[in-house]
Scaffold this active site. Structure first.
Site, PDB file in Angstrom:
ATOM      1  N   LYS A  11       0.835  -1.209   0.000  1.00 50.30           N
ATOM      2  CA  LYS A  11       0.000   0.000   0.000  1.00 50.30           C
ATOM      3  C   LYS A  11       0.875   1.267   0.000  1.00 50.30           C
ATOM      4  O   LYS A  11       0.659   2.185  -0.791  1.00 50.30           O
ATOM      5  CB  LYS A  11      -0.941   0.007   1.216  1.00 50.30           C
ATOM      6  N   ARG A  91     -10.127   0.032   8.379  1.00 47.75           N
ATOM      7  CA  ARG A  91      -9.584  -1.298   8.632  1.00 47.75           C
ATOM      8  C   ARG A  91     -10.597  -2.186   9.335  1.00 47.75           C
ATOM      9  O   ARG A  91     -10.306  -3.345   9.621  1.00 47.75           O
ATOM     10  CB  ARG A  91      -8.399  -1.133   9.560  1.00 47.75           C
ATOM     11  N   ARG A 126      11.640  -5.584   5.202  1.00 49.35           N
ATOM     12  CA  ARG A 126      11.365  -4.153   4.984  1.00 49.35           C
ATOM     13  C   ARG A 126      12.237  -3.272   5.880  1.00 49.35           C
ATOM     14  O   ARG A 126      12.471  -3.573   7.042  1.00 49.35           O
ATOM     15  CB  ARG A 126       9.897  -3.839   5.276  1.00 49.35           C
ATOM     16  N   ARG A 159      10.874  -1.673  11.551  1.00 48.44           N
ATOM     17  CA  ARG A 159       9.739  -1.396  12.431  1.00 48.44           C
ATOM     18  C   ARG A 159       9.583  -2.463  13.499  1.00 48.44           C
ATOM     19  O   ARG A 159       9.788  -3.647  13.240  1.00 48.44           O
ATOM     20  CB  ARG A 159       8.450  -1.309  11.588  1.00 48.44           C
ATOM     21  N   ARG A 170      -0.676  -9.496  13.023  1.00 47.77           N
ATOM     22  CA  ARG A 170      -1.252  -8.527  12.076  1.00 47.77           C
ATOM     23  C   ARG A 170      -2.008  -9.248  10.969  1.00 47.77           C
ATOM     24  O   ARG A 170      -3.064  -8.789  10.522  1.00 47.77           O
ATOM     25  CB  ARG A 170      -0.141  -7.653  11.472  1.00 47.77           C
TER      26      ARG A 170
HETATM   27  P1  AP5 Z   1       4.764  -1.548   1.909  1.00 49.20           P
HETATM   28  O1  AP5 Z   1       4.472  -0.701   0.709  1.00 49.20           O
HETATM   29  O2  AP5 Z   1       5.452  -0.920   3.069  1.00 49.20           O
HETATM   30  O3  AP5 Z   1       3.444  -2.316   2.356  1.00 49.20           O
HETATM   31  P2  AP5 Z   1       2.156  -1.816   3.167  1.00 49.20           P
HETATM   32  O4  AP5 Z   1       0.974  -2.469   2.528  1.00 49.20           O
HETATM   33  O5  AP5 Z   1       2.161  -0.322   3.274  1.00 49.20           O
HETATM   34  O6  AP5 Z   1       2.445  -2.540   4.537  1.00 49.20           O
HETATM   35  P3  AP5 Z   1       2.298  -2.015   6.053  1.00 49.20           P
HETATM   36  O7  AP5 Z   1       3.052  -2.972   6.917  1.00 49.20           O
HETATM   37  O8  AP5 Z   1       2.653  -0.563   6.148  1.00 49.20           O
HETATM   38  O9  AP5 Z   1       0.817  -2.201   6.288  1.00 49.20           O
HETATM   39  P4  AP5 Z   1       0.142  -2.401   7.621  1.00 49.20           P
HETATM   40  O10 AP5 Z   1      -1.252  -2.322   7.133  1.00 49.20           O
HETATM   41  O11 AP5 Z   1       0.485  -3.578   8.404  1.00 49.20           O
HETATM   42  O12 AP5 Z   1       0.756  -1.250   8.544  1.00 49.20           O
HETATM   43  P5  AP5 Z   1       0.339   0.262   8.846  1.00 49.20           P
HETATM   44  O13 AP5 Z   1       1.551   1.077   8.881  1.00 49.20           O
HETATM   45  O14 AP5 Z   1      -0.802   0.682   7.983  1.00 49.20           O
HETATM   46  O15 AP5 Z   1       5.637  -2.810   1.378  1.00 49.20           O
HETATM   47  C1  AP5 Z   1       6.090  -3.799   2.282  1.00 49.20           C
HETATM   48  C2  AP5 Z   1       7.513  -4.248   1.862  1.00 49.20           C
HETATM   49  O16 AP5 Z   1       7.451  -4.916   0.610  1.00 49.20           O
HETATM   50  C3  AP5 Z   1       8.506  -3.082   1.660  1.00 49.20           C
HETATM   51  O17 AP5 Z   1       9.765  -3.526   2.080  1.00 49.20           O
HETATM   52  C4  AP5 Z   1       8.476  -2.828   0.154  1.00 49.20           C
HETATM   53  O18 AP5 Z   1       9.709  -2.295  -0.304  1.00 49.20           O
HETATM   54  C5  AP5 Z   1       8.225  -4.228  -0.384  1.00 49.20           C
HETATM   55  N1  AP5 Z   1       7.406  -4.215  -1.601  1.00 49.20           N
HETATM   56  C6  AP5 Z   1       6.305  -3.453  -1.854  1.00 49.20           C
HETATM   57  N2  AP5 Z   1       5.790  -3.741  -3.059  1.00 49.20           N
HETATM   58  C7  AP5 Z   1       6.566  -4.745  -3.574  1.00 49.20           C
HETATM   59  C8  AP5 Z   1       6.528  -5.489  -4.787  1.00 49.20           C
HETATM   60  N3  AP5 Z   1       5.563  -5.273  -5.721  1.00 49.20           N
HETATM   61  N4  AP5 Z   1       7.467  -6.458  -4.963  1.00 49.20           N
HETATM   62  C9  AP5 Z   1       8.425  -6.701  -4.040  1.00 49.20           C
HETATM   63  N5  AP5 Z   1       8.516  -6.015  -2.868  1.00 49.20           N
HETATM   64  C10 AP5 Z   1       7.591  -5.050  -2.638  1.00 49.20           C
HETATM   65  O19 AP5 Z   1      -0.245   0.104  10.323  1.00 49.20           O
HETATM   66  C11 AP5 Z   1       0.602  -0.220  11.414  1.00 49.20           C
HETATM   67  C12 AP5 Z   1      -0.214  -0.388  12.673  1.00 49.20           C
HETATM   68  O20 AP5 Z   1      -0.893   0.845  12.993  1.00 49.20           O
HETATM   69  C13 AP5 Z   1      -1.336  -1.445  12.626  1.00 49.20           C
HETATM   70  O21 AP5 Z   1      -0.867  -2.744  12.882  1.00 49.20           O
HETATM   71  C14 AP5 Z   1      -2.281  -0.914  13.728  1.00 49.20           C
HETATM   72  O22 AP5 Z   1      -1.785  -1.222  14.998  1.00 49.20           O
HETATM   73  C15 AP5 Z   1      -2.195   0.585  13.531  1.00 49.20           C
HETATM   74  N6  AP5 Z   1      -3.218   1.119  12.612  1.00 49.20           N
HETATM   75  C16 AP5 Z   1      -2.992   1.762  11.418  1.00 49.20           C
HETATM   76  N7  AP5 Z   1      -4.154   2.088  10.840  1.00 49.20           N
HETATM   77  C17 AP5 Z   1      -5.142   1.660  11.673  1.00 49.20           C
HETATM   78  C18 AP5 Z   1      -6.559   1.696  11.611  1.00 49.20           C
HETATM   79  N8  AP5 Z   1      -7.209   2.267  10.582  1.00 49.20           N
HETATM   80  N9  AP5 Z   1      -7.250   1.139  12.641  1.00 49.20           N
HETATM   81  C19 AP5 Z   1      -6.619   0.589  13.696  1.00 49.20           C
HETATM   82  N10 AP5 Z   1      -5.277   0.502  13.814  1.00 49.20           N
HETATM   83  C20 AP5 Z   1      -4.543   1.056  12.815  1.00 49.20           C
HETATM   84 MG    MG Z   2       2.315   1.026   4.905  1.00 43.36          MG
END
Ligand code: AP5
Ligand code: MG
Length: 215
Positions: A11, A91, A126, A159, A170
């Site tokens: 994402k 979410r 990552r 992270r 997760r």
């Molecule tokens: P990346 O682009 O970083 O993936 P992402 O989908 O953004 O993954 P996240 O871990 O950020 O999502 P998440 O939903 O768990 O965490 P968030 O920060 O939102 O890519 C991942 C890796 O793969 C990178 O190394 C990248 O380089 C690589 N990559 C990407 N595309 C690729 C490809 N095509 N091929 C190869 N490699 C690739 O949330 C964190 C925490 O915050 C949650 O766990 C929760 O506690 C809280 N939180 C956030 N939002 C909410 C909400 N709305 N409600 C409740 N809690 C929330």
């Molecule tokens: Mg992200």
């Protein structure tokens, strides 16, 4: 628009590309929460323990955070319409309800579909920039200089929730609470194969969003 997908589906990576190509304000709730934790704000204090163990932060905290953020000027187009890209929100079904109640239902939901075994490899490798949010990967997207962000020269971090235990939690949380949103948004869903090279994923997303065929 909303970016929907499991943890590590890409994402944040796609969002950076969309910002560059279609010029839209990117709202990543994960990045917003990590900034709040770093700044030691009240929201940050409430959120940290949930985040570190891979659990969701309570809906009322998240809805208040997003409601405040989308009221800012950079979330409006020149004609005054809402225009922003949500990454990581909603979410849960109650979070989706909260958007609808505010007249903020999405025009399009981009769903990045990636198999679980690929996701685990992406997350364990990552490295993220805590300053500008750009994601890197030790194998798939290494930074030009080891440990340094290509975009803003910030120091890359591993992270706390990108360790095996929180990753598993997760993924379970995603299946139970977030995956039902795929059905909820069936009418506006654009399903993208997220298991391709990053450039190919972005190309497919841009084609779906703009209605043209991928190059
Ligand atoms: P990346 O682009 O970083 O993936 P992402 O989908 O953004 O993954 P996240 O871990 O950020 O999502 P998440 O939903 O768990 O965490 P968030 O920060 O939102 O890519 C991942 C890796 O793969 C990178 O190394 C990248 O380089 C690589 N990559 C990407 N595309 C690729 C490809 N095509 N091929 C190869 N490699 C690739 O949330 C964190 C925490 O915050 C949650 O766990 C929760 O506690 C809280 N939180 C956030 N939002 C909410 C909400 N709305 N409600 C409740 N809690 C929330
Ligand atoms: Mg992200």
């Amino acid at each position: 628009m909303i970016l929907l997908g499991a943890p590590g589906a890409g994402k944040g990576t796609v969002a950076k590309g969309l910002v560059d190509h279609v010029g839209v304000t990117h709202l990543s709730t994960g990045d917003m929460l990590r900034a709040a934790v770093k700044a030691g704000t009240e929201v940050g204090k409430q959120a940290q323990s949930f985040m570190d163990r891979g659990a969701l932060v309570p809906d009322e905290v998240m809805v208040a955070l997003i409601a405040e953020r989308v009221s800012q000027d950079d979330c409006l187009s020149e004609s005054g319409a809402n225009r922003f890209l949500l990454d990581g929100f909603p979410r849960t079904l109650p979070q989706a309800d909260a958007l609808d109640e505010r007249g903020l239902g999405p025009q399009a939901v981009i769903y990045l579909d990636v198999p679980t075994d690929i996701i685990v490899r992406r997350l364990t490798g990552r490295r993220s920039c805590p300053d500008c949010g750009t994601p890197f990967h030790v194998d798939f997207k290494p930074p030009k200089a080891d440990g340094v962000c290509d975009v803003c020269e910030g120091t890359l971090v591993h992270r706390a929730d990108d360790q095996e235990g929180p990753i598993r939690k997760r993924l379970d949380t995603y299946t139970a609470q977030t995956a039902p949103l795929v059905q909820r948004y069936a009418d506006v869903l654009l399903t993208i194969d997220g298991n391709q090279a990053p450039g190919a994923v972005l190309e497919a997303v841009l084609a779906a969003v703009t209605g043209r065929s991928p190059e």
